[in-house]
Scaffold this active site. Sequence first.
Site, PDB file in Angstrom:
ATOM      1  CG  HIS A  35      -1.931   1.194   1.681  1.00 54.65           C
ATOM      2  ND1 HIS A  35      -1.663   2.070   2.344  1.00 54.65           N
ATOM      3  CD2 HIS A  35      -2.694   1.584   0.578  1.00 54.65           C
ATOM      4  CE1 HIS A  35      -2.527   2.925   1.953  1.00 54.65           C
ATOM      5  NE2 HIS A  35      -3.428   2.653   1.092  1.00 54.65           N
ATOM      6  NE  ARG A  36      -1.786   5.906   1.054  1.00 55.98           N
ATOM      7  CZ  ARG A  36      -2.304   6.877   1.718  1.00 55.98           C
ATOM      8  NH1 ARG A  36      -1.635   7.680   2.344  1.00 55.98           N
ATOM      9  NH2 ARG A  36      -3.677   6.905   1.909  1.00 55.98           N
ATOM     10  CD  GLU A  62      -2.451   1.680  -3.470  1.00 57.82           C
ATOM     11  OE1 GLU A  62      -1.841   1.906  -2.293  1.00 57.82           O
ATOM     12  OE2 GLU A  62      -3.891   1.983  -3.668  1.00 57.82           O
ATOM     13  CG  ASP A  64      -3.124   5.820  -4.142  1.00 57.71           C
ATOM     14  OD1 ASP A  64      -3.758   4.773  -4.477  1.00 57.71           O
ATOM     15  OD2 ASP A  64      -2.684   5.910  -2.978  1.00 57.71           O
ATOM     16  CG  HIS A  77      -3.303   9.036  -1.241  1.00 59.57           C
ATOM     17  ND1 HIS A  77      -3.885  10.003  -0.441  1.00 59.57           N
ATOM     18  CD2 HIS A  77      -4.228   8.017  -1.010  1.00 59.57           C
ATOM     19  CE1 HIS A  77      -5.048   9.694   0.082  1.00 59.57           C
ATOM     20  NE2 HIS A  77      -5.327   8.215  -0.384  1.00 59.57           N
ATOM     21  CD  GLU A 162      -7.176   4.604  -5.556  1.00 55.70           C
ATOM     22  OE1 GLU A 162      -6.405   3.969  -4.479  1.00 55.70           O
ATOM     23  OE2 GLU A 162      -8.157   5.430  -4.888  1.00 55.70           O
ATOM     24  CD  GLN A 192      -6.246   0.424  -6.204  1.00 54.39           C
ATOM     25  OE1 GLN A 192      -6.766   0.589  -5.045  1.00 54.39           O
ATOM     26  NE2 GLN A 192      -4.720   0.676  -5.898  1.00 54.39           N
TER      27      GLN A 192
HETATM   28  O1  G3P Z   1      -6.717   1.573  -2.844  1.00 53.37           O
HETATM   29  C1  G3P Z   1      -6.956   0.939  -1.681  1.00 53.37           C
HETATM   30  C2  G3P Z   1      -6.471   1.947  -0.690  1.00 53.37           C
HETATM   31  O2  G3P Z   1      -5.188   2.387  -0.885  1.00 53.37           O
HETATM   32  C3  G3P Z   1      -7.582   2.976  -0.560  1.00 53.37           C
HETATM   33  O3  G3P Z   1      -7.168   3.866   0.346  1.00 53.37           O
HETATM   34  O4  G3P Z   1      -6.704   6.339   0.490  1.00 53.37           O
HETATM   35  O5  G3P Z   1      -4.951   4.677   0.535  1.00 53.37           O
HETATM   36  O6  G3P Z   1      -5.795   5.104  -1.647  1.00 53.37           O
HETATM   37  P1  G3P Z   1      -6.041   5.205  -0.059  1.00 53.37           P
HETATM   38 CA    CA Z   2      -4.983   3.581  -2.983  1.00 52.38          CA
END
Ligand code: G3P
Ligand code: CA
Length: 328
Positions: A35-36, A62, A64, A77, A162, A192
């Site tokens: 995540h990130r 991931e 964003d 993000h 994302e 996503q």
């Molecule tokens: O994309 C899944 C999760 O990362 C969503 O939360 O705000 O970290 O993008 P966010």
């Molecule tokens: Ca995300």
Amino acid sequence: MKRRAIFTLLAATGLSACVGGGRGRGDARPIVIAHRGASGYLPEHTLGGYELAMRMGADYIEPDLQLTRDGVLVAMHDETLGRTTDAATLFAPRNGGYKVADFTLAEIKTLTVKPTGTGKTSYPGFTPSAANPWSIPTFDEVIRLVQSSPSLVGREVGIYPEAKQADPAMEDAILKALAQSGYGAHSKVFIQSFSDETLRSMHAKEQARGKPLPHFLLGAAVMGADGVARLGIGTRGAEPRLLTFQDVASFAQGVGVSIQYRAYPVTKAYIDQAHAAGLKVHGWTFAQAEADAAAAQYRRYLDLGMDGMFSNYADLAVKARDQYVRGR
Ligand code: G3P
Ligand code: CA
């Protein structure tokens, strides 16, 4: 519309969470999504952070995505540069702030990404390969890093971008970047979004090109009082809606659900119904830094049948996932 407001409105619909239902799970090995990047250890959305997560065993990275003023996709993000970079030190505000969309890529490339939360500026024993590991990377640079994974870490790592804006220009830029890098229906890629409109549109464009890519729609795990599981979603400027799994399955391969919304807990019944509809379930965000507590949390969701976990601490997620797989 902000996401928290969406779920407050969902709470007002009278739908409530319930636990129960039958058994069954996706049969593939649950995946770990960084995540990130390795955001619990290093500055988020940087090549250095992504590389550390890859070295820790993450299956997917991931990014964003946001668009710069000159139309380049960058890994970021927030819509603004303030929280994670030194933009306020280097630039005067524009339009009253620091929106990514108000800065060119050349300007953005002068910035340094700062660690946030539990992150630090370095990780013991790790020297990033990238020349500029703490600058904001373009999506193309992230793709190149991920595609170097066989030589870098000895296995193929996937990418899980994302679309942060419900914007046709962003859709086209993502699809173009992936197509130019050779991603297709059978590649290690998931797209996503919190916007079903975005994923429906991308699905249509991909079908027209003959290259449908796997999608995950993000939202809340809403279990109705009627015992039917749905995905609770909302997009800016629109009322929140509950989508049936049958609808989601017409343009996506899975749902990405929050594990943080207390009103909408992810249950075994919820995951069972998603699986019955042919959908995978990925959960976000696993942010527990303490090893024992993290292991217990991963175990709990894996026992429910979760197929993938967005984690800030890829090493902890991989360890828990591997123990789980060995034991089942
Ligand atoms: O994309 C899944 C999760 O990362 C969503 O939360 O705000 O970290 O993008 P966010
Ligand atoms: Ca995300």
